[in-house]
Design a protein around this motif. Structure first.
Motif, PDB file in Angstrom:
ATOM      1  N   GLU A   1       1.848  12.415  -9.204  1.00 17.76           N
ATOM      2  CA  GLU A   1       1.318  13.757  -8.934  1.00 17.76           C
ATOM      3  C   GLU A   1       2.447  14.790  -8.972  1.00 17.76           C
ATOM      4  O   GLU A   1       2.278  15.877  -9.527  1.00 17.76           O
ATOM      5  N   THR A   2       3.592  14.438  -8.417  1.00 23.39           N
ATOM      6  CA  THR A   2       4.749  15.337  -8.430  1.00 23.39           C
ATOM      7  C   THR A   2       5.187  15.611  -9.866  1.00 23.39           C
ATOM      8  O   THR A   2       5.489  16.757 -10.228  1.00 23.39           O
TER       9      THR A   2
ATOM     10  N   LEU B   1       2.011   9.508  -5.510  1.00 24.78           N
ATOM     11  CA  LEU B   1       2.625  10.800  -5.187  1.00 24.78           C
ATOM     12  C   LEU B   1       3.695  11.185  -6.200  1.00 24.78           C
ATOM     13  O   LEU B   1       3.832  12.357  -6.559  1.00 24.78           O
ATOM     14  N   GLU B   2       4.453  10.198  -6.677  1.00 27.48           N
ATOM     15  CA  GLU B   2       5.453  10.480  -7.708  1.00 27.48           C
ATOM     16  C   GLU B   2       4.786  10.946  -9.000  1.00 27.48           C
ATOM     17  O   GLU B   2       5.268  11.878  -9.658  1.00 27.48           O
TER      18      GLU B   2
ATOM     19  N   GLU C   1       0.842  -1.207   0.000  1.00 27.37           N
ATOM     20  CA  GLU C   1       0.000   0.000   0.000  1.00 27.37           C
ATOM     21  C   GLU C   1       0.872   1.249   0.000  1.00 27.37           C
ATOM     22  O   GLU C   1       0.578   2.220  -0.714  1.00 27.37           O
ATOM     23  N   LEU C   2       1.947   1.253   0.775  1.00 30.16           N
ATOM     24  CA  LEU C   2       2.850   2.403   0.796  1.00 30.16           C
ATOM     25  C   LEU C   2       3.517   2.601  -0.560  1.00 30.16           C
ATOM     26  O   LEU C   2       3.670   3.735  -1.024  1.00 30.16           O
ATOM     27  N   LYS C   3       3.911   1.510  -1.213  1.00 26.61           N
ATOM     28  CA  LYS C   3       4.497   1.616  -2.549  1.00 26.61           C
ATOM     29  C   LYS C   3       3.492   2.190  -3.538  1.00 26.61           C
ATOM     30  O   LYS C   3       3.833   3.017  -4.384  1.00 26.61           O
ATOM     31  N   ARG C   4       2.234   1.769  -3.426  1.00 27.19           N
ATOM     32  CA  ARG C   4       1.186   2.299  -4.305  1.00 27.19           C
ATOM     33  C   ARG C   4       1.021   3.797  -4.067  1.00 27.19           C
ATOM     34  O   ARG C   4       0.949   4.587  -5.006  1.00 27.19           O
ATOM     35  N   ARG C   5       0.994   4.199  -2.793  1.00 28.04           N
ATOM     36  CA  ARG C   5       0.837   5.617  -2.461  1.00 28.04           C
ATOM     37  C   ARG C   5       2.043   6.424  -2.928  1.00 28.04           C
ATOM     38  O   ARG C   5       1.886   7.545  -3.419  1.00 28.04           O
ATOM     39  N   ILE C   6       3.238   5.880  -2.791  1.00 36.19           N
ATOM     40  CA  ILE C   6       4.438   6.571  -3.264  1.00 36.19           C
ATOM     41  C   ILE C   6       4.369   6.745  -4.780  1.00 36.19           C
ATOM     42  O   ILE C   6       4.685   7.809  -5.305  1.00 36.19           O
ATOM     43  N   GLY C   7       3.935   5.695  -5.484  1.00 36.67           N
ATOM     44  CA  GLY C   7       3.789   5.786  -6.938  1.00 36.67           C
ATOM     45  C   GLY C   7       2.801   6.879  -7.324  1.00 36.67           C
ATOM     46  O   GLY C   7       3.051   7.660  -8.253  1.00 36.67           O
TER      47      GLY C   7
END
Length: 120
Positions: free
Chosen positions: A76-77, A73-74, A65-71
């Motif tokens: 979006e960035t 956010l990346e 889930e954290l990897k999905r959220r990081i992806g």
């Protein structure tokens, strides 16, 4: 290679790790031990292996889930970076048009000034 002793679910394990990673490994083991303890309180005695596998799957699910959220956010960035670059290019273009307009106005003012100075 350094080795440390960690305790997980009341059992001691001797673990090898890279130099300088001893504290980090001890923290990871303590976090996993806490997770196993939480699950033991929630599910009772269901067998050590099953409990450890459930704890590992829970941690793996959180990691996924954290990897999905990081992806997300990346992505979006990257989108925000593209918007910023586009806005910067647009601003530069406006500044260039404005500078050109100011330059043309200055030339007209100079011509008018010369025309007024020389008279009719």
């Amino acid at each position: 290679m350094p080795q440390i002793n960690v305790t997980i679910d009341g059992k001691n394990y001797r673990m090898a790790c890279a130099e300088g990673e001893q504290d980090h490994l001890a923290e990871l083991a303590a976090a996993f031990d806490a997770r196993v303890g939480e699950m033991r309180r929630a599910f009772g005695e269901i067998g050590d292996m099953r409990l450890h596998v459930m704890a590992a799957l829970t941690v793996t699910d959180e990691l996924a889930e954290l990897k999905r959220r990081i992806g997300a956010l990346e992505a979006e960035t990257a989108a925000l970076r593209a918007l910023t670059e586009g806005a910067e290019a647009e601003r530069s273009e406006r500044e260039a048009r404005l500078a050109d307009g100011v330059g043309r106005a200055a030339e007209r003012i100079e011509r008018l000034s010369q025309a007024l100075a020389t008279g009719p």
